[in-house]
Design a protein around this motif. Structure first.
Motif, PDB file in Angstrom:
ATOM      1  N   HIS A  65       9.110   7.561  18.229  1.00  0.00           N
ATOM      2  CA  HIS A  65       8.982   8.027  16.840  1.00  0.00           C
ATOM      3  C   HIS A  65       9.862   7.197  15.900  1.00  0.00           C
ATOM      4  CE1 HIS A  65       6.490  11.551  17.505  1.00  0.00           C
ATOM      5  NE2 HIS A  65       7.295  11.974  18.459  1.00  0.00           N
ATOM      6  N   LEU A  66       9.915   5.893  16.105  1.00  0.00           N
ATOM      7  CA  LEU A  66      10.731   5.045  15.241  1.00  0.00           C
ATOM      8  C   LEU A  66      10.137   5.043  13.831  1.00  0.00           C
ATOM      9  CD1 LEU A  66      13.130   3.080  15.070  1.00  0.00           C
ATOM     10  CD2 LEU A  66      11.527   1.231  15.606  1.00  0.00           C
ATOM     11  N   ARG A  67      10.971   5.326  12.844  1.00  0.00           N
ATOM     12  CA  ARG A  67      10.495   5.437  11.463  1.00  0.00           C
ATOM     13  C   ARG A  67      10.689   4.145  10.676  1.00  0.00           C
ATOM     14  NH1 ARG A  67      10.990  11.445   9.195  1.00  0.00           N
ATOM     15  NH2 ARG A  67      10.893  12.638  11.136  1.00  0.00           N
ATOM     16  N   ASP A  68      11.100   3.087  11.343  1.00  0.00           N
ATOM     17  CA  ASP A  68      11.380   1.825  10.655  1.00  0.00           C
ATOM     18  C   ASP A  68      10.129   1.225  10.030  1.00  0.00           C
ATOM     19  OD1 ASP A  68      13.929   2.103  11.507  1.00  0.00           O
ATOM     20  OD2 ASP A  68      14.057   0.182  12.552  1.00  0.00           O
ATOM     21  N   GLY A  69      10.312   0.676   8.844  1.00  0.00           N
ATOM     22  CA  GLY A  69       9.288  -0.162   8.249  1.00  0.00           C
ATOM     23  C   GLY A  69       9.583  -1.622   8.543  1.00  0.00           C
ATOM     24  N   ASP A  70       8.747  -2.496   8.039  1.00  0.00           N
ATOM     25  CA  ASP A  70       8.958  -3.928   8.254  1.00  0.00           C
ATOM     26  C   ASP A  70      10.320  -4.347   7.703  1.00  0.00           C
ATOM     27  OD1 ASP A  70       6.489  -4.103   9.391  1.00  0.00           O
ATOM     28  OD2 ASP A  70       5.476  -4.790   7.563  1.00  0.00           O
ATOM     29  N   GLY A  71      11.046  -5.116   8.506  1.00  0.00           N
ATOM     30  CA  GLY A  71      12.319  -5.649   8.057  1.00  0.00           C
ATOM     31  C   GLY A  71      13.520  -4.772   8.339  1.00  0.00           C
ATOM     32  N   GLU A  72      13.313  -3.522   8.736  1.00  0.00           N
ATOM     33  CA  GLU A  72      14.463  -2.682   9.080  1.00  0.00           C
ATOM     34  C   GLU A  72      15.047  -3.162  10.407  1.00  0.00           C
ATOM     35  OE1 GLU A  72      14.504   1.527   8.259  1.00  0.00           O
ATOM     36  OE2 GLU A  72      12.559   1.389   7.260  1.00  0.00           O
ATOM     37  N   PRO A  73      16.341  -2.877  10.648  1.00  0.00           N
ATOM     38  CA  PRO A  73      17.078  -3.572  11.721  1.00  0.00           C
ATOM     39  C   PRO A  73      16.409  -3.567  13.089  1.00  0.00           C
ATOM     40  CG  PRO A  73      18.586  -2.307  10.364  1.00  0.00           C
ATOM     41  CD  PRO A  73      17.217  -1.966   9.884  1.00  0.00           C
ATOM     42  N   LEU A  74      16.098  -2.396  13.630  1.00  0.00           N
ATOM     43  CA  LEU A  74      15.555  -2.369  14.986  1.00  0.00           C
ATOM     44  C   LEU A  74      14.131  -2.913  15.019  1.00  0.00           C
ATOM     45  CD1 LEU A  74      15.999  -1.727  17.912  1.00  0.00           C
ATOM     46  CD2 LEU A  74      15.360   0.655  17.476  1.00  0.00           C
ATOM     47  N   ARG A  75      13.341  -2.614  14.003  1.00  0.00           N
ATOM     48  CA  ARG A  75      11.981  -3.149  13.967  1.00  0.00           C
ATOM     49  C   ARG A  75      12.003  -4.676  13.923  1.00  0.00           C
ATOM     50  NH1 ARG A  75       8.041  -2.450  16.191  1.00  0.00           N
ATOM     51  NH2 ARG A  75       8.123  -0.234  15.662  1.00  0.00           N
ATOM     52  N   ALA A  76      12.956  -5.243  13.182  1.00  0.00           N
ATOM     53  CA  ALA A  76      13.062  -6.701  13.108  1.00  0.00           C
ATOM     54  C   ALA A  76      13.395  -7.292  14.474  1.00  0.00           C
ATOM     55  CB  ALA A  76      14.125  -7.094  12.084  1.00  0.00           C
ATOM     56  N   VAL A  77      14.243  -6.600  15.241  1.00  0.00           N
ATOM     57  CA  VAL A  77      14.579  -7.082  16.590  1.00  0.00           C
ATOM     58  C   VAL A  77      13.360  -7.001  17.503  1.00  0.00           C
ATOM     59  CG1 VAL A  77      15.964  -6.613  18.647  1.00  0.00           C
ATOM     60  CG2 VAL A  77      17.027  -6.518  16.386  1.00  0.00           C
ATOM     61  N   LEU A  78      12.665  -5.863  17.488  1.00  0.00           N
ATOM     62  CA  LEU A  78      11.510  -5.688  18.375  1.00  0.00           C
ATOM     63  C   LEU A  78      10.423  -6.718  18.089  1.00  0.00           C
ATOM     64  CD1 LEU A  78      11.170  -1.779  18.413  1.00  0.00           C
ATOM     65  CD2 LEU A  78      12.280  -3.251  20.101  1.00  0.00           C
ATOM     66  N   ASP A  79      10.273  -7.079  16.821  1.00  0.00           N
ATOM     67  CA  ASP A  79       9.226  -8.039  16.459  1.00  0.00           C
ATOM     68  C   ASP A  79       9.501  -9.440  16.995  1.00  0.00           C
ATOM     69  OD1 ASP A  79       7.805  -6.087  15.174  1.00  0.00           O
ATOM     70  OD2 ASP A  79       8.515  -6.596  13.161  1.00  0.00           O
ATOM     71  N   THR A  80      10.736  -9.703  17.412  1.00  0.00           N
ATOM     72  CA  THR A  80      11.070 -11.035  17.923  1.00  0.00           C
ATOM     73  C   THR A  80      11.054 -11.111  19.448  1.00  0.00           C
ATOM     74  OG1 THR A  80      13.459 -10.578  17.997  1.00  0.00           O
ATOM     75  CG2 THR A  80      12.547 -11.409  15.914  1.00  0.00           C
ATOM     76  N   LEU A  81      10.900  -9.969  20.133  1.00  0.00           N
ATOM     77  CA  LEU A  81      11.021  -9.943  21.589  1.00  0.00           C
ATOM     78  C   LEU A  81       9.696 -10.265  22.272  1.00  0.00           C
ATOM     79  CD1 LEU A  81      13.239  -6.758  22.089  1.00  0.00           C
ATOM     80  CD2 LEU A  81      13.963  -9.156  22.021  1.00  0.00           C
ATOM     81  N   GLU A  82       9.809 -10.772  23.493  1.00  0.00           N
ATOM     82  CA  GLU A  82       8.638 -11.068  24.311  1.00  0.00           C
ATOM     83  C   GLU A  82       8.205  -9.808  25.063  1.00  0.00           C
ATOM     84  OE1 GLU A  82       6.872 -13.867  24.546  1.00  0.00           O
ATOM     85  OE2 GLU A  82       8.147 -14.769  22.989  1.00  0.00           O
ATOM     86  N   PRO A  83       6.906  -9.656  25.311  1.00  0.00           N
ATOM     87  CA  PRO A  83       6.441  -8.500  26.086  1.00  0.00           C
ATOM     88  C   PRO A  83       7.008  -8.510  27.501  1.00  0.00           C
ATOM     89  CG  PRO A  83       4.608  -9.604  24.980  1.00  0.00           C
ATOM     90  CD  PRO A  83       5.800 -10.503  24.850  1.00  0.00           C
ATOM     91  N   ASP A  84       7.208  -7.325  28.046  1.00  0.00           N
ATOM     92  CA  ASP A  84       7.665  -7.193  29.426  1.00  0.00           C
ATOM     93  C   ASP A  84       6.487  -7.472  30.363  1.00  0.00           C
ATOM     94  OD1 ASP A  84       8.322  -6.047  32.012  1.00  0.00           O
ATOM     95  OD2 ASP A  84      10.024  -5.102  31.020  1.00  0.00           O
ATOM     96  N   PRO A  85       6.660  -8.347  31.352  1.00  0.00           N
ATOM     97  CA  PRO A  85       5.545  -8.631  32.281  1.00  0.00           C
ATOM     98  C   PRO A  85       5.045  -7.393  33.014  1.00  0.00           C
ATOM     99  CG  PRO A  85       7.312 -10.244  32.533  1.00  0.00           C
ATOM    100  CD  PRO A  85       7.846  -9.171  31.645  1.00  0.00           C
TER     101      PRO A  85
END
Length: 447
Positions: free
Chosen positions: A127-147
């Motif tokens: 239930h993450l409420r982050d929009g684009d550019g918020e701290p955790l969302r920005a981190v998740l957008d840079t990560l690679e998918p888990d195999p």
């Protein structure tokens, strides 16, 4: 061993991960105040130490963010920041951030959490409420998918149908650790942080919540890197399937056609096949819970002898009449530790069975009212077969407020039940309609 569990017996609430083998030990739960009760459920279902760090709300760290509220020393910004700073000094196996905006968390706190994840720990985000550019969302957008992320996505299939299509799971790799994000489109919860909110909130009940917690526990374990030694890949009806409908002549009577799919002799036991993803690595004890959909009553069956190691499938029998049953399965080792759990819904052929869903005279009742219910039953080719169709009214506290029953003959056909309702003060009532084979004199009200 057969043991009937009523809705009023707390032992019906079997923890999903009861005494789980090799479970993670420590969990830090960061949620708004309304979701702090999730820690109780996590401790109930998993043998894990859960420490809760509550923030004031999904968007406010402390109550002094709201000028209309009187300052509470325990909820000042400084007090909350101190608790966050102290908690992150410890080592945790898994973190949970749920139902909040990450922008309100201190940057050094979020960085410390991500550092532990990079060192091999886990993070579950729900239930993450982050929009684009918020701290955790920005981190998740840079990560690679888990195999191995497909395994987490597969777990969503265990959710009830009303939630399954509205649940999205994404797994990421962050250094040596794993981050799992669970998104539930729709409303955010008020009194939970991990559970989804059904689109139709009338459906909320103990059974729905129980199934949702199975999924949530799976997500916590997956984020923490727990691996089950074997998984339960399927649970299905093992009864003979009967002829292909295309092979049946079109001019046969309905009762004769229906009998082709039914056991020759009446039996309360149905065979089920339980498949495993791999040969059992060790002898394991089987525990099965049989539930009616939307009902809190269940049967618990424990096999007295262990399943031998090396088997890929096991067939056992459960007491079940015609219709759908929800079957939960646990595998336990010789020390009683849970190796894995799983399950599914099975539709069993049998008689008496309904030709269509029951029809209700209306969708509301009053206190000391009578609700008429119309049901239609298949006929049976054997004129000596008899059965019973019954309905009961249950309130949100599990109290039975009325019961109606009628005998069924082999002719089947239409039946009308007049269900008395003693009271209607809880707002929502559940009407359960079911049918069994046997003489009506065999059944008593508790059945």
């Amino acid at each position: 061993m057969f043991r009937r569990i009523s809705a009023y017996d707390g032992s019906a609430e079997i923890p999903w991960g009861e005494n789980l083998k090799d479970a993670p030990r420590r969990c830090l739960l960061i949620v708004p105040r309304g979701g702090a009760g999730d820690a109780v459920q996590l401790r109930h279902h998993l043998p894990i130490e859960v420490e809760t760090l509550s923030v004031w709300s999904a968007a406010s760290l402390a109550n002094d963010d709201d000028p209309d509220l009187a300052a509470d020393p325990a909820w000042t910004r400084r007090a909350v920041l101190d608790r966050l700073a102290e908690a992150v000094k410890s080592k945790w196996d898994v973190f949970i951030l749920a139902n909040l905006h990450s922008r309100m968390l201190p940057e050094d706190f979020l960085s410390a959490v991500l550092e532990q994840v990079a060192d091999g720990k886990g993070l579950l985000v729900a239930h993450l409420r982050d929009g684009d550019g918020e701290p955790l969302r920005a981190v998740l957008d840079t990560l690679e998918p888990d195999p191995d992320g497909a395994a987490a996505v597969e777990q969503a299939k265990s959710l009830p149908e009303g939630m399954r299509d509205r649940t999205f799971v994404t797994a990421y790799r962050h250094g040596k650790g794993r981050i799992v994000e669970v998104q539930y489109p729709g409303e955010f919860p008020e009194h939970s942080a991990l559970l989804p909110v059904p689109e139709d909130q009338v459906l909320i009940g103990r059974e729905l919540e129980r199934d949702a917690w199975s999924f949530c526990c799976r997500m916590v374990l997956f984020a923490a890197g727990w691996r089950e030694p074997v998984s339960i890949s399927r649970v299905e009806d093992a009864s003979p399937k009967g002829p292909d409908p295309r092979e049946i002549p079109p001019d046969l009577p309905d009762a004769f056609v229906q009998s082709m799919y039914l056991p020759v002799a009446a039996s309360v036991l149905k065979p089920i096949a339980i498949g495993f993803s791999a040969p059992l690595p060790e002898p394991a004890y089987l525990q099965v819970r049989v539930r009616m959909p939307d009902s809190e009553d269940c049967l618990i069956i424990r096999e007295p002898e262990p399943l031998p190691s090396g088997v890929r499938e096991w067939t056992t029998e459960i007491p079940a009449g015609a219709g759908t049953r929800v079957i939960d399965v646990w595998l336990k080792d010789r020390r009683g530790r849970t190796l894995t759990w799983g399950g599914g819904a099975c539709r069993f052929a049998g008689w008496p069975d309904f030709t269509r869903p029951p029809e209700f005279e209306r969708t509301w009742v009053k206190t000391n009212d009578t609700l008429k219910i119309s049901v239609s039953l298949f006929p049976h080719v054997d004129p000596n077969r008899t059965g019973i169709v019954a309905a009961r009214c249950v309130d949100m506290y599990g109290r039975v407020l009325g019961i109606a029953a009628s005998a069924v003959t082999a002719e089947g056909g239409e039946k009308l039940l007049a269900l008395p309702v003693a009271e209607a003060g809880t707002g929502v009532l559940k009407i359960e309609v079911s049918a069994w084979e046997g003489d009506i004199s065999q059944f008593r009200e508790p059945d």
